[in-house]
Design a protein around this motif. Structure first.
Motif, PDB file in Angstrom:
ATOM      1  N   LEU A 113      -6.833 -22.051   3.796  1.00 49.54           N
ATOM      2  CA  LEU A 113      -7.392 -21.329   2.649  1.00 49.54           C
ATOM      3  C   LEU A 113      -6.967 -19.865   2.659  1.00 49.54           C
ATOM      4  O   LEU A 113      -6.756 -19.266   1.595  1.00 49.54           O
ATOM      5  CB  LEU A 113      -8.913 -21.441   2.662  1.00 49.54           C
ATOM      6  CG  LEU A 113      -9.482 -22.855   2.463  1.00 49.54           C
ATOM      7  CD1 LEU A 113     -10.993 -22.848   2.640  1.00 49.54           C
ATOM      8  CD2 LEU A 113      -9.110 -23.399   1.080  1.00 49.54           C
ATOM      9  N   ALA A 114      -6.818 -19.281   3.847  1.00 54.45           N
ATOM     10  CA  ALA A 114      -6.375 -17.886   3.935  1.00 54.45           C
ATOM     11  C   ALA A 114      -4.946 -17.740   3.439  1.00 54.45           C
ATOM     12  O   ALA A 114      -4.604 -16.746   2.779  1.00 54.45           O
ATOM     13  CB  ALA A 114      -6.488 -17.392   5.375  1.00 54.45           C
ATOM     14  N   ALA A 115      -4.097 -18.714   3.755  1.00 55.10           N
ATOM     15  CA  ALA A 115      -2.719 -18.670   3.259  1.00 55.10           C
ATOM     16  C   ALA A 115      -2.710 -18.744   1.735  1.00 55.10           C
ATOM     17  O   ALA A 115      -1.981 -18.006   1.066  1.00 55.10           O
ATOM     18  CB  ALA A 115      -1.907 -19.805   3.868  1.00 55.10           C
ATOM     19  N   LEU A 116      -3.534 -19.643   1.155  1.00 49.48           N
ATOM     20  CA  LEU A 116      -3.605 -19.732  -0.305  1.00 49.48           C
ATOM     21  C   LEU A 116      -4.121 -18.429  -0.903  1.00 49.48           C
ATOM     22  O   LEU A 116      -3.593 -17.934  -1.909  1.00 49.48           O
ATOM     23  CB  LEU A 116      -4.515 -20.893  -0.710  1.00 49.48           C
ATOM     24  CG  LEU A 116      -4.054 -22.317  -0.386  1.00 49.48           C
ATOM     25  CD1 LEU A 116      -5.076 -23.317  -0.927  1.00 49.48           C
ATOM     26  CD2 LEU A 116      -2.680 -22.604  -0.958  1.00 49.48           C
ATOM     27  N   ALA A 117      -5.179 -17.876  -0.299  1.00 50.26           N
ATOM     28  CA  ALA A 117      -5.766 -16.655  -0.832  1.00 50.26           C
ATOM     29  C   ALA A 117      -4.792 -15.490  -0.776  1.00 50.26           C
ATOM     30  O   ALA A 117      -4.780 -14.626  -1.652  1.00 50.26           O
ATOM     31  CB  ALA A 117      -7.041 -16.313  -0.064  1.00 50.26           C
ATOM     32  N   GLY A 118      -3.954 -15.454   0.255  1.00 44.32           N
ATOM     33  CA  GLY A 118      -2.992 -14.371   0.411  1.00 44.32           C
ATOM     34  C   GLY A 118      -1.662 -14.625  -0.246  1.00 44.32           C
ATOM     35  O   GLY A 118      -0.716 -13.860  -0.047  1.00 44.32           O
ATOM     36  N   HIS A 119      -1.557 -15.741  -1.013  1.00 44.90           N
ATOM     37  CA  HIS A 119      -0.313 -16.088  -1.704  1.00 44.90           C
ATOM     38  C   HIS A 119       0.814 -16.409  -0.739  1.00 44.90           C
ATOM     39  O   HIS A 119       1.989 -16.250  -1.079  1.00 44.90           O
ATOM     40  CB  HIS A 119       0.108 -14.963  -2.656  1.00 44.90           C
ATOM     41  CG  HIS A 119      -0.105 -15.308  -4.094  1.00 44.90           C
ATOM     42  ND1 HIS A 119       0.880 -15.859  -4.886  1.00 44.90           N
ATOM     43  CD2 HIS A 119      -1.187 -15.195  -4.887  1.00 44.90           C
ATOM     44  CE1 HIS A 119       0.409 -16.051  -6.106  1.00 44.90           C
ATOM     45  NE2 HIS A 119      -0.857 -15.654  -6.135  1.00 44.90           N
ATOM     46  N   HIS A 120       0.477 -16.871   0.457  1.00 42.69           N
ATOM     47  CA  HIS A 120       1.501 -17.271   1.417  1.00 42.69           C
ATOM     48  C   HIS A 120       1.752 -18.770   1.271  1.00 42.69           C
ATOM     49  O   HIS A 120       0.821 -19.564   1.471  1.00 42.69           O
ATOM     50  CB  HIS A 120       1.051 -16.993   2.851  1.00 42.69           C
ATOM     51  CG  HIS A 120       0.690 -15.570   3.113  1.00 42.69           C
ATOM     52  ND1 HIS A 120       1.619 -14.565   3.195  1.00 42.69           N
ATOM     53  CD2 HIS A 120      -0.523 -14.976   3.297  1.00 42.69           C
ATOM     54  CE1 HIS A 120       1.008 -13.417   3.433  1.00 42.69           C
ATOM     55  NE2 HIS A 120      -0.299 -13.641   3.492  1.00 42.69           N
ATOM     56  N   PRO A 121       2.950 -19.209   0.942  1.00 42.26           N
ATOM     57  CA  PRO A 121       3.215 -20.655   0.926  1.00 42.26           C
ATOM     58  C   PRO A 121       2.958 -21.241   2.312  1.00 42.26           C
ATOM     59  O   PRO A 121       3.338 -20.654   3.327  1.00 42.26           O
ATOM     60  CB  PRO A 121       4.700 -20.739   0.560  1.00 42.26           C
ATOM     61  CG  PRO A 121       5.000 -19.446  -0.120  1.00 42.26           C
ATOM     62  CD  PRO A 121       4.124 -18.427   0.547  1.00 42.26           C
ATOM     63  N   VAL A 122       2.300 -22.392   2.351  1.00 36.57           N
ATOM     64  CA  VAL A 122       1.923 -22.987   3.632  1.00 36.57           C
ATOM     65  C   VAL A 122       2.539 -24.368   3.747  1.00 36.57           C
ATOM     66  O   VAL A 122       2.403 -25.203   2.852  1.00 36.57           O
ATOM     67  CB  VAL A 122       0.377 -23.020   3.793  1.00 36.57           C
ATOM     68  CG1 VAL A 122      -0.286 -23.782   2.662  1.00 36.57           C
ATOM     69  CG2 VAL A 122      -0.016 -23.612   5.134  1.00 36.57           C
ATOM     70  N   LEU A 123       3.252 -24.599   4.842  1.00 37.99           N
ATOM     71  CA  LEU A 123       3.880 -25.884   5.143  1.00 37.99           C
ATOM     72  C   LEU A 123       2.955 -26.607   6.112  1.00 37.99           C
ATOM     73  O   LEU A 123       2.777 -26.165   7.251  1.00 37.99           O
ATOM     74  CB  LEU A 123       5.262 -25.655   5.760  1.00 37.99           C
ATOM     75  CG  LEU A 123       6.242 -26.826   5.857  1.00 37.99           C
ATOM     76  CD1 LEU A 123       7.631 -26.312   6.266  1.00 37.99           C
ATOM     77  CD2 LEU A 123       5.797 -27.908   6.826  1.00 37.99           C
ATOM     78  N   LEU A 124       2.350 -27.696   5.662  1.00 37.86           N
ATOM     79  CA  LEU A 124       1.366 -28.416   6.463  1.00 37.86           C
ATOM     80  C   LEU A 124       2.051 -29.502   7.280  1.00 37.86           C
ATOM     81  O   LEU A 124       2.805 -30.324   6.748  1.00 37.86           O
ATOM     82  CB  LEU A 124       0.296 -29.036   5.564  1.00 37.86           C
ATOM     83  CG  LEU A 124      -0.473 -28.054   4.668  1.00 37.86           C
ATOM     84  CD1 LEU A 124      -1.511 -28.793   3.840  1.00 37.86           C
ATOM     85  CD2 LEU A 124      -1.134 -26.965   5.499  1.00 37.86           C
ATOM     86  N   THR A 125       1.786 -29.508   8.572  1.00 32.47           N
ATOM     87  CA  THR A 125       2.359 -30.505   9.471  1.00 32.47           C
ATOM     88  C   THR A 125       1.242 -31.105  10.316  1.00 32.47           C
ATOM     89  O   THR A 125       0.112 -30.634  10.310  1.00 32.47           O
ATOM     90  CB  THR A 125       3.399 -29.874  10.416  1.00 32.47           C
ATOM     91  OG1 THR A 125       2.722 -29.130  11.437  1.00 32.47           O
ATOM     92  CG2 THR A 125       4.342 -28.959   9.663  1.00 32.47           C
ATOM     93  N   GLY A 126       1.603 -32.126  11.080  1.00 34.28           N
ATOM     94  CA  GLY A 126       0.655 -32.734  12.004  1.00 34.28           C
ATOM     95  C   GLY A 126       0.977 -32.361  13.439  1.00 34.28           C
ATOM     96  O   GLY A 126       2.065 -31.859  13.741  1.00 34.28           O
ATOM     97  N   PRO A 127       0.052 -32.616  14.372  1.00 39.95           N
ATOM     98  CA  PRO A 127       0.292 -32.283  15.776  1.00 39.95           C
ATOM     99  C   PRO A 127       1.504 -32.995  16.363  1.00 39.95           C
ATOM    100  O   PRO A 127       2.100 -32.507  17.312  1.00 39.95           O
ATOM    101  CB  PRO A 127      -1.005 -32.731  16.469  1.00 39.95           C
ATOM    102  CG  PRO A 127      -2.032 -32.728  15.389  1.00 39.95           C
ATOM    103  CD  PRO A 127      -1.305 -33.120  14.136  1.00 39.95           C
ATOM    104  N   ALA A 128       1.861 -34.175  15.811  1.00 40.95           N
ATOM    105  CA  ALA A 128       2.970 -34.947  16.370  1.00 40.95           C
ATOM    106  C   ALA A 128       4.281 -34.710  15.629  1.00 40.95           C
ATOM    107  O   ALA A 128       5.235 -35.439  15.803  1.00 40.95           O
ATOM    108  CB  ALA A 128       2.624 -36.446  16.336  1.00 40.95           C
TER     109      ALA A 128
END
Length: 861
Positions: free
Chosen positions: A77-92
């Motif tokens: 949510l902080a990345a969204l709020a700060g307009h930072h594109p966020v690449l979501l990955t998993g632990p593996a």
């Protein structure tokens, strides 16, 4: 790599830059529940604000390794709020590949933020989230989602699910999967809350958390419904449950009807949905009142979206095309693509569908999931769906000349071959692959990429006989082990031990690896596929010889001596005690190789079960038919309640010793202090164990054991400890000590110098010669004898007595033939029940409590 040290802004300001709106507007209403903590929307907003301050004001790409916990949600949510594109990955995920391809400025794990580089990307102003198309992150091809995509899709979902601030969803899916992320987004958007948990629905602790939190909705892919069935879902009292949602693939019609009817009885709706990552999450949904009547349909478009059928392949079937504000910006395959704006205006789903007269859409297949064999067009998805409707598990793949079917039981394989035959395909083009379980992605979807790799590797996992050994890649080693162990999900960082290998499966694996690599290192079972590939030996000139592990040779030789001696073909005793030493040797190599205490215990108990179950079944069956054995013999309790004189019940002494030794070792490693000592000083611990068991033997029977004492559990434990010591002897000095210990402990035990010398020699060879070179033509037979040794020992008592007087050779051969057949038959039967759902329950139930509000100045990110 440095840790980010940004400055937190003072005061709380509305998060008006978030596509989900201002979280603080919902005040003290619960937002997140995790590990017994309830976090309000206002508290969440404060944490997000502080985390956004750490990320800074300059836009940068954030790679977030997701877990279902509060810190992950805050960073997202902080990345969204700060307009930072966020690449979501998993632990593996293969993080290194993603970092190399996209060069993120920040890599985040929970609240740990690490700066990799200065901001250098040209990032499109609309870009918000990057997701893998499959819900896993093995591929660098990503879906580019905008802030409008997130907002519009969350709004639509909240609309048709009728979400309110009173709702609370449980995270049964990973947040890097679009379905799991949409659950979070849609609930936070309307002021509802989310129960964050890493637990599986088969764990009782999950349901304790679910009930304590008053969760109102449960989300799952088709695989989850199998788990729900196994966890007794239909009998659970869940008074708060209002909605069960399903997506991620078609739910079999019988399952859909059953859950729809259950929902009517229990007061919850079954909401079946259809979507793709390229549409942020959702595309269509089936109104819950139609779940039982029309489960084959995906339903109607979500609010704000539209569907149409493009083209006509006959019977009203064409490609399903979707249009809506939630359609992605486009794909990204390299860092430069992050600067692109919208390149996709409508989503061509790749699914073939038709629209019924009542307006409902039905997906009937995939454009890319058809193969043409012998002029016949085969719909692979339809074949899988037919199997699912029949209650079977199957994955189908097609090549230019073969139909490959991944199955988990012989029943499924028989059905698949019959179904393929009804399609008009000749039997020789249908190839079934027996797997421990069907591979799935992190989001629970069928992992066809793993199966494709498995299929491609199967014909060439080892060189042909006589071929020289050349350079071997880690991928080739992985493919070999995946094929032999039925683990298509095997990775290059896995080892034989981490893939569940044991003393029963190592025979074939060690032989094939030796054939592939040349010589196997002593600790090959614990080495990763990458490390094994690096040990490739140079080509040998004597191609007619094969390097074979000494334990395998000794196992085959010992069982031959046992059976041959019993059948009057030979008179060489001591083979069973050599086998017992081999049990200790392999126990130390395999069962104790797990990196954690719980893993060791599970591995030991699993090994005990693998011996005890077939033994009990055979002994009980023979006892029921012939009256030869009683219940105590079938339960392997003769040492406890048996006679002091030799009788038929003593025939299975070896199996009793093996089973109870494994159980006893599991009890020992369950003591933290003992487990730590064995890990820290493995040779010293093994030496102490040998000294203790030898002292026990000498204290009970003196130097020489009597006729039955030499088979009693407490008296022969030293044999197992001696093998354990041999496995831990890594230095020359340790090998010398172990060889001396073998001679000392064997001396006088049988009152027969030849028998004692045989056991001591077997252990000494085990210590000094990790492998032997044998004629290649003899290796297959040697492998079969060694692999089936348990069943040969178990069954030969009912075979050889009928032939030993007049035909000792025939008695020996018949004993091995029956043992081999029983081994094969037992393997076929147990394969039908083998599944890979091994859940490790580690945490205890924690009562829910509310977090205390703290002043802003005291909060830390």
């Amino acid at each position: 790599m440095t840790t980010l040290r940004g400055e937190s802004a003072t005061g709380i300001r509305p998060l008006d830059r978030s596509p989900l709106g201002d979280l603080a507007r919902f005040g003290d209403a619960p937002a997140l529940v995790a590990d017994g903590l309830v976090l309000s929307h206002a508290d969440l907003a404060a944490r997000v604000h502080d985390r956004a301050g750490l990320l800074g004001r300059t836009r940068r790409l954030v790679l977030l390794e997701c877990r279902n916990d509060i810190e992950t949600v805050v960073t997202y949510l902080a990345a969204l709020a700060g307009h930072h594109p966020v690449l979501l990955t998993g632990p593996a995920c293969r993080r290194d590949d993603l970092v190399a391809t996209y060069r993120p400025g920040v890599v985040a794990t929970g609240n740990q933020l690490e700066e990799l580089s200065e901001p250098a990307h040209d990032l499109h102003p609309d870009l918000a989230v990057l997701l893998s198309t499959s819900g896993s992150t093995g591929s660098p091809k990503l879906v580019r989602l905008s802030r409008d995509n997130l907002r519009s899709n969350a709004t639509s979902i909240a609309d048709y699910l009728r979400l309110t601030s009173d709702d609370r969803a449980a995270t049964t899916l990973p947040l890097q999967y679009c379905y799991g992320l949409s659950v979070l987004n849609s609930h936070l958007l309307v002021g509802a809350s989310v129960l964050l948990t890493q637990r599986s629905v088969v764990e009782e602790e999950f349901w304790a958390e679910f009930g304590d939190a008053g969760a109102t909705s449960l989300a799952g892919v088709p695989h989850h419904f199998d788990l729900l069935d196994s966890s007794g879902f239909s009998d659970r009292d869940l008074p708060h449950l209002r909605t069960v949602t399903q997506a991620g693939g078609r739910l079999p019609a019988p399952t859909a009807r059953r859950y729809a009817e259950l929902g009517r009885e229990r007061g919850f709706d079954l909401m079946m949905m259809y979507g793709q990552t390229e549409a942020t999450a959702r595309i269509a949904y089936l109104p819950p009142h139609l779940a039982a009547e029309r489960p084959e349909c995906i339903g109607i478009p979500i609010p704000g979206g539209s569907l149409r059928i493009d083209g006509d392949l006959g019977d009203g079937v064409g490609e399903l095309v979707y249009d809506g504000d939630n359609v992605m910006l486009g794909y990204a395959e390299r860092a430069a693509d992050l600067a692109l704006g919208r390149t996709v205006h409508e989503l061509r789903t790749g699914d073939l569908a038709r629209q019924h007269e009542d307006g409902l859409f039905e997906v009937v297949g995939r454009r890319s999931r058809f193969v043409k064999l012998f002029g016949l067009r085969v719909d692979l998805d339809r074949l899988e769906q037919l199997a699912a409707d029949a209650g079977l598990e199957l994955l189908a793949l097609g090549t230019d000349d073969r139909l490959h079917l991944g199955v988990t039981s012989h029943r499924d394989a028989a059905w698949a071959r019959e179904a393929a035959g009804r399609l008009g395909l000749p039997p020789h083009v249908v190839e079934t692959h027996m797997l421990v379980f069907l591979p799935r992605t992190a989001s629970g979807k069928p992992d066809r990429a793993s199966l494709q790799r498995h299929v491609a590797a199967a014909p060439a996992v080892a060189p042909a006989a006589g071929d020289p050994v050349g350079e071997v890649s880690a991928a080739r080693v992985r493919d070999l082990c995946a094929h032999l162990l039925g683990r298509p999900d095997a990775g290059e960082t896995d080892s034989f031990v981490t893939l569940g290998g044991d003393s029963l499966s190592y025979v074939e694996v060690s032989l094939r690896l030796g054939q592939l690599l040349g010589n196997l290192p002593r600790d090959w079972a614990t080495l990763s596929m990458q490390e094994l590939a690096a040990t490739t030996a140079a080509p040998r000139r004597r191609r007619w010889l094969r390097a074979v592990e000494t334990p395998l040779v000794l196992r085959a030789a010992a069982i031959v001596l046992v059976i041959g001696t019993h059948a009057n073909l030979l008179t060489v005793m001591g083979g069973a005690h050599v086998l017992l030493a081999l049990v200790g040797y392999n126990l130390a190599r395999f069962q104790l190789a797990s990196p954690d205490q719980a893993g060791r215990r599970r591995s030991l108990l699993r090994a005990a079960r693998n011996v005890a179950v077939p033994s009990a079944l055979w002994i009980a069956g023979v006892g029921a038919v012939t009256g030869t054995y009683d219940v105590s013999t079938a339960l392997l309790l003769n040492n406890l309640v048996g006679s002091d004189t030799w009788d038929l019940r003593w025939q299975f002494w070896f199996l009793e010793v093996v089973v109870w030794s494994l159980v006893g070792t599991a009890a020992l490693v369950s003591v933290p202090a003992l487990d730590r000592f064995e890990r820290a000083r493995p040779y010293a611990a093994a030496l102490f164990l040998l000294a203790s068991t030898a002292a026990l033997r000498w204290g009970l029977v003196g130097l020489e054991a009597g006729p039955t004492e030499r088979y009693a559990l407490p008296v022969v434990l030293w044999c197992l400890a001696l093998g354990w010591l041999a496995a831990r002897a890594r230095t020359t000095g340790a090998r010398v000590v172990t060889s001396v210990a073998a001679v000392v402990t064997c001396y006088g035990f049988f009152g027969d110098p030849v028998r004692e010398a045989l056991v001591a020699a077997g252990v000494t060879v085990l210590v000094w010669l990790p492998r032997l070179h044998l004629p290649a033509v003899a290796v297959p037979a040697l492998s079969a004898v060694a692999a089936s040794s348990l069943f040969t020992y178990l069954t030969h008592w009912q075979v050889y007595p009928h032939l030993e007087v007049d035909h000792p050779l025939l008695a020996t051969l018949a004993s091995f033939a029956v043992g081999l057949l029983c081994w094969r038959a037992y393997g076929s039967v147990t394969a039908q029940f083998t599944r890979a759902c091994r859940i490790d329950v580690r945490r205890q139930r924690v009562p829910v409590r509310r977090a205390q509000r703290t002043p802003t100045a005291s909060r830390s990110a």
